[in-house]
Design a protein around this motif. Structure first.
Motif, PDB file in Angstrom:
ATOM      1  N   ALA A  63      52.001   2.200  56.877  1.00 51.10           N
ATOM      2  CA  ALA A  63      51.217   1.063  57.369  1.00 51.10           C
ATOM      3  C   ALA A  63      51.421   0.791  58.858  1.00 51.10           C
ATOM      4  CB  ALA A  63      51.569  -0.184  56.565  1.00 51.10           C
ATOM      5  N   SER A  64      52.429   1.406  59.486  1.00 51.78           N
ATOM      6  CA  SER A  64      52.660   1.169  60.912  1.00 51.78           C
ATOM      7  C   SER A  64      51.697   1.965  61.795  1.00 51.78           C
ATOM      8  CB  SER A  64      54.106   1.532  61.278  1.00 51.78           C
ATOM      9  OG  SER A  64      54.312   2.934  61.174  1.00 51.78           O
ATOM     10  N   GLY A  65      50.920   2.850  61.182  1.00 52.61           N
ATOM     11  CA  GLY A  65      49.981   3.660  61.949  1.00 52.61           C
ATOM     12  C   GLY A  65      48.663   2.948  62.207  1.00 52.61           C
ATOM     13  N   VAL A  66      47.845   3.528  63.105  1.00 45.98           N
ATOM     14  CA  VAL A  66      46.498   2.998  63.370  1.00 45.98           C
ATOM     15  C   VAL A  66      45.647   3.130  62.116  1.00 45.98           C
ATOM     16  CG1 VAL A  66      44.401   3.289  64.747  1.00 45.98           C
ATOM     17  CG2 VAL A  66      46.657   3.531  65.823  1.00 45.98           C
ATOM     18  N   ASN A  67      45.704   4.294  61.508  1.00 47.16           N
ATOM     19  CA  ASN A  67      45.050   4.569  60.216  1.00 47.16           C
ATOM     20  C   ASN A  67      43.573   4.150  60.190  1.00 47.16           C
ATOM     21  OD1 ASN A  67      47.593   5.436  59.361  1.00 47.16           O
ATOM     22  ND2 ASN A  67      48.118   3.426  58.529  1.00 47.16           N
ATOM     23  N   ALA A  68      42.836   4.656  61.172  1.00 46.05           N
ATOM     24  CA  ALA A  68      41.423   4.298  61.253  1.00 46.05           C
ATOM     25  C   ALA A  68      40.648   5.355  62.038  1.00 46.05           C
ATOM     26  CB  ALA A  68      41.254   2.931  61.903  1.00 46.05           C
TER      27      ALA A  68
ATOM     28  N   GLY B  11      27.460   5.055  64.353  1.00 46.71           N
ATOM     29  CA  GLY B  11      28.289   4.965  63.162  1.00 46.71           C
ATOM     30  C   GLY B  11      28.153   6.103  62.180  1.00 46.71           C
ATOM     31  N   SER B  12      27.407   7.145  62.556  1.00 42.60           N
ATOM     32  CA  SER B  12      27.135   8.218  61.592  1.00 42.60           C
ATOM     33  C   SER B  12      28.117   9.373  61.654  1.00 42.60           C
ATOM     34  CB  SER B  12      25.721   8.767  61.825  1.00 42.60           C
ATOM     35  OG  SER B  12      25.630   9.376  63.112  1.00 42.60           O
ATOM     36  N   THR B  13      28.775   9.578  62.789  1.00 43.00           N
ATOM     37  CA  THR B  13      29.620  10.755  62.991  1.00 43.00           C
ATOM     38  C   THR B  13      30.984  10.348  63.539  1.00 43.00           C
ATOM     39  OG1 THR B  13      27.626  12.018  63.526  1.00 43.00           O
ATOM     40  CG2 THR B  13      29.741  13.035  64.063  1.00 43.00           C
ATOM     41  N   PRO B  14      32.063  10.910  63.004  1.00 44.38           N
ATOM     42  CA  PRO B  14      33.392  10.586  63.540  1.00 44.38           C
ATOM     43  C   PRO B  14      33.576  11.131  64.958  1.00 44.38           C
ATOM     44  CG  PRO B  14      33.526  11.641  61.377  1.00 44.38           C
ATOM     45  CD  PRO B  14      32.129  11.824  61.858  1.00 44.38           C
ATOM     46  N   VAL B  15      34.329  10.401  65.745  1.00 47.37           N
ATOM     47  CA  VAL B  15      34.805  10.902  67.030  1.00 47.37           C
ATOM     48  C   VAL B  15      36.224  11.418  66.841  1.00 47.37           C
ATOM     49  CG1 VAL B  15      35.384  10.304  69.411  1.00 47.37           C
ATOM     50  CG2 VAL B  15      33.329   9.328  68.328  1.00 47.37           C
ATOM     51  N   SER B  16      37.041  10.605  66.175  1.00 44.44           N
ATOM     52  CA  SER B  16      38.434  10.980  65.886  1.00 44.44           C
ATOM     53  C   SER B  16      39.012   9.950  64.911  1.00 44.44           C
ATOM     54  CB  SER B  16      39.271  11.002  67.170  1.00 44.44           C
ATOM     55  OG  SER B  16      39.341   9.711  67.739  1.00 44.44           O
ATOM     56  N   PHE B  17      40.208  10.264  64.422  1.00 43.73           N
ATOM     57  CA  PHE B  17      40.955   9.231  63.701  1.00 43.73           C
ATOM     58  C   PHE B  17      42.449   9.467  63.880  1.00 43.73           C
ATOM     59  CE2 PHE B  17      40.664  12.485  60.358  1.00 43.73           C
ATOM     60  CZ  PHE B  17      41.868  12.400  59.683  1.00 43.73           C
ATOM     61  N   LYS B  18      43.205   8.353  63.794  1.00 44.37           N
ATOM     62  CA  LYS B  18      44.653   8.403  63.894  1.00 44.37           C
ATOM     63  C   LYS B  18      45.231   7.955  62.559  1.00 44.37           C
ATOM     64  CE  LYS B  18      44.782   7.347  68.861  1.00 44.37           C
ATOM     65  NZ  LYS B  18      45.396   8.614  69.315  1.00 44.37           N
ATOM     66  N   VAL B  19      46.295   8.638  62.132  1.00 44.95           N
ATOM     67  CA  VAL B  19      46.862   8.328  60.830  1.00 44.95           C
ATOM     68  C   VAL B  19      48.350   8.653  60.794  1.00 44.95           C
ATOM     69  CG1 VAL B  19      46.307  10.610  59.864  1.00 44.95           C
ATOM     70  CG2 VAL B  19      46.534   8.632  58.326  1.00 44.95           C
ATOM     71  N   LYS B  20      49.100   7.823  60.047  1.00 44.58           N
ATOM     72  CA  LYS B  20      50.513   8.099  59.766  1.00 44.58           C
ATOM     73  C   LYS B  20      50.705   8.060  58.251  1.00 44.58           C
ATOM     74  CE  LYS B  20      53.886   6.330  62.211  1.00 44.58           C
ATOM     75  NZ  LYS B  20      54.788   5.367  62.880  1.00 44.58           N
ATOM     76  N   TYR B  21      51.405   9.066  57.737  1.00 45.05           N
ATOM     77  CA  TYR B  21      51.652   9.118  56.295  1.00 45.05           C
ATOM     78  C   TYR B  21      52.925   9.916  56.034  1.00 45.05           C
ATOM     79  CZ  TYR B  21      49.223  13.619  56.938  1.00 45.05           C
ATOM     80  OH  TYR B  21      48.838  14.867  57.368  1.00 45.05           O
ATOM     81  N   ILE B  22      53.368   9.854  54.790  1.00 44.72           N
ATOM     82  CA  ILE B  22      54.642  10.483  54.408  1.00 44.72           C
ATOM     83  C   ILE B  22      54.437  11.335  53.168  1.00 44.72           C
ATOM     84  CG2 ILE B  22      57.012  10.025  53.624  1.00 44.72           C
ATOM     85  CD1 ILE B  22      56.717   7.264  55.072  1.00 44.72           C
ATOM     86  N   MET B  23      55.043  12.513  53.164  1.00 40.83           N
ATOM     87  CA  MET B  23      55.116  13.310  51.936  1.00 40.83           C
ATOM     88  C   MET B  23      56.440  12.994  51.264  1.00 40.83           C
ATOM     89  SD  MET B  23      55.054  17.443  51.235  1.00 40.83           S
ATOM     90  CE  MET B  23      56.805  17.717  51.559  1.00 40.83           C
ATOM     91  N   THR B  24      56.367  12.462  50.056  1.00 43.65           N
ATOM     92  CA  THR B  24      57.586  12.222  49.280  1.00 43.65           C
ATOM     93  C   THR B  24      57.792  13.377  48.312  1.00 43.65           C
ATOM     94  OG1 THR B  24      56.479  11.004  47.502  1.00 43.65           O
ATOM     95  CG2 THR B  24      57.197   9.740  49.439  1.00 43.65           C
ATOM     96  N   GLU B  25      59.048  13.581  47.933  1.00 45.73           N
ATOM     97  CA  GLU B  25      59.371  14.644  46.971  1.00 45.73           C
ATOM     98  C   GLU B  25      60.396  14.092  45.985  1.00 45.73           C
ATOM     99  OE1 GLU B  25      59.271  18.938  48.154  1.00 45.73           O
ATOM    100  OE2 GLU B  25      61.436  18.758  47.792  1.00 45.73           O
ATOM    101  N   ASN B  26      59.992  14.051  44.722  1.00 40.27           N
ATOM    102  CA  ASN B  26      60.841  13.490  43.664  1.00 40.27           C
ATOM    103  C   ASN B  26      61.284  12.057  44.000  1.00 40.27           C
ATOM    104  OD1 ASN B  26      60.728  15.912  42.137  1.00 40.27           O
ATOM    105  ND2 ASN B  26      62.317  16.794  43.472  1.00 40.27           N
ATOM    106  N   GLY B  27      60.358  11.299  44.587  1.00 39.95           N
ATOM    107  CA  GLY B  27      60.604   9.889  44.867  1.00 39.95           C
ATOM    108  C   GLY B  27      61.255   9.590  46.192  1.00 39.95           C
ATOM    109  N   SER B  28      61.679  10.617  46.937  1.00 42.96           N
ATOM    110  CA  SER B  28      62.335  10.401  48.236  1.00 42.96           C
ATOM    111  C   SER B  28      61.423  10.858  49.378  1.00 42.96           C
ATOM    112  CB  SER B  28      63.661  11.173  48.304  1.00 42.96           C
ATOM    113  OG  SER B  28      64.545  10.731  47.289  1.00 42.96           O
ATOM    114  N   ASN B  29      61.490  10.128  50.503  1.00 45.74           N
ATOM    115  CA  ASN B  29      60.717  10.530  51.681  1.00 45.74           C
ATOM    116  C   ASN B  29      61.254  11.858  52.212  1.00 45.74           C
ATOM    117  OD1 ASN B  29      59.439   8.115  51.367  1.00 45.74           O
ATOM    118  ND2 ASN B  29      60.253   7.170  53.240  1.00 45.74           N
ATOM    119  N   ARG B  30      60.342  12.814  52.398  1.00 42.21           N
ATOM    120  CA  ARG B  30      60.786  14.097  52.924  1.00 42.21           C
ATOM    121  C   ARG B  30      60.203  14.376  54.309  1.00 42.21           C
ATOM    122  NH1 ARG B  30      60.598  20.387  50.566  1.00 42.21           N
ATOM    123  NH2 ARG B  30      60.738  21.311  52.653  1.00 42.21           N
ATOM    124  N   THR B  31      58.870  14.282  54.447  1.00 44.79           N
ATOM    125  CA  THR B  31      58.231  14.653  55.717  1.00 44.79           C
ATOM    126  C   THR B  31      57.326  13.524  56.193  1.00 44.79           C
ATOM    127  OG1 THR B  31      58.238  16.977  55.039  1.00 44.79           O
ATOM    128  CG2 THR B  31      56.834  16.386  56.912  1.00 44.79           C
TER     129      THR B  31
END
Length: 317
Positions: free
Chosen positions: A273-278, A285-305
């Protein structure tokens, strides 16, 4: 010498006569006598006993999309009176097309299209007209590729083309964020420091629903996120972020794993949630220019990447 001169002179006369004979040759076909043919024209015939085909893609929307198929009156002269053509949705043509071409396209269901009529009139003096179809994209599954088959069944007394009587439109669906992007950013793998970000890297967003898109890496030919493992190109197995996007604000509201939340290997995706994510969109409004996003890959319930990325729109897919 005199004999040689006479021989050359006679030879020249024979050659000129031969050339004159070629110029007067009337063996070329007279196309003005061709009978009119009714057809659904495309670039070339399939030549394999299946219907001809053409590709079309549509953006998923609650408003049906307009689509048109050309119907031709092929003749040396334009028709002198109105010609009414009758077409049918030839469902059997899809099965044959799939069999002959080794495809598995899904027949476009009746809820997926609307016809005002199965007849179209080519007005007097015209040679072609557009047969209108409404494609009801909201009723279709964006993960499938559909086939819409049309066949001319009545040419109003004129000959129906043997090679261009059937046309299958191959339909793919996309939402407005679907496309090819150049990805830059950073990533950190807390488990294996040999795994680093593969940036810049061209990847795709592929439509999975009206408001969802999954990451597809064409370099690996799979739904997955490209990485470097010891400097070599690779990807995380059974992991591809699947974004949910708000259609009004173009904000990314959730991220899950395309392969399951979690997948069988325990991997899941979580939005940071700390990312721009938009998305930033074009002025209409028809075509993307770009987007910024922050996310996490979890593995077996723990944050990995952790990922923090900017995706810059490159082209339609």
């Amino acid at each position: 010498m005199k004999k040689n001169f006479i021989y050359k002179l006679l030879t020249g006369v024979v050659l000129i006569s031969g050339l004159s004979g070629c110029l007067k040759d009337n063996s070329q076909p007279d196309f003005t006598k061709n009978k009119p043919i009714i057809e659904l024209p495309i670039g070339s015939s399939s030549g394999n006993e299946a219907a001809n085909s053409i590709a079309a893609s549509f953006t998923v929307s609650n408003t049906p999309a307009d689509y048109f198929v050309w119907v031709n009156y092929a003749a040396p002269d334009a028709n002198s009176k109105d010609v009414t053509i009758t077409l049918s949705v030839d469902t059997a043509a899809v099965s044959q097309f799939n069999k002959v071409n080794g495809k598995s396209y899904t027949l476009l269901p009746t809820v997926g299209y609307t016809l005002a009529s199965n007849k179209i009139t080519i007005p007097a003096g015209a040679r072609k007209v557009q047969f209108p179809v409404k494609i009801n994209t909201a009723a279709l599954d964006p993960t499938k590729t559909y086939a819409f088959p049309l066949t001319i069944v009545d040419g109003s007394g004129f000959t129906i083309s043997a090679n261009f009587a059937r046309l299958i439109t191959i339909i793919s669906l996309k939402n407005k964020w679907d496309g090819v992007y150049t990805v830059t950013g950073t990533m950190t793998d807390a488990v294996n420091p040999a795994i680093t970000g593969q940036y810049p890297h061209d990847m795709q967003l592929r439509t999975q629903g009206p408001n969802t898109d999954a990451i597809y890496d064409p370099s690996q030919n799979t739904f997955g996120h490209g990485i470097l493992n010891g400097g070599a190109g690779s990807y995380y197995g059974s992991f591809s972020p699947l974004f949910t996007i708000d259609g009004a604000s173009n904000k990314i509201t959730a991220v899950v794993n395309y392969y399951g939340q979690p997948a069988t290997n325990g991997r899941a995706a979580v939005l940071d949630a700390s990312g721009v994510n938009a998305f930033t969109m074009s002025s209409d409004g028809s075509t993307p220019v770009s987007f910024k996003v922050k996310y996490i890959m979890t593995e077996n319930g723990s944050n990995r990447t952790s990922f923090e990325e900017t995706w810059t729109y490159k082209s339609a897919r």
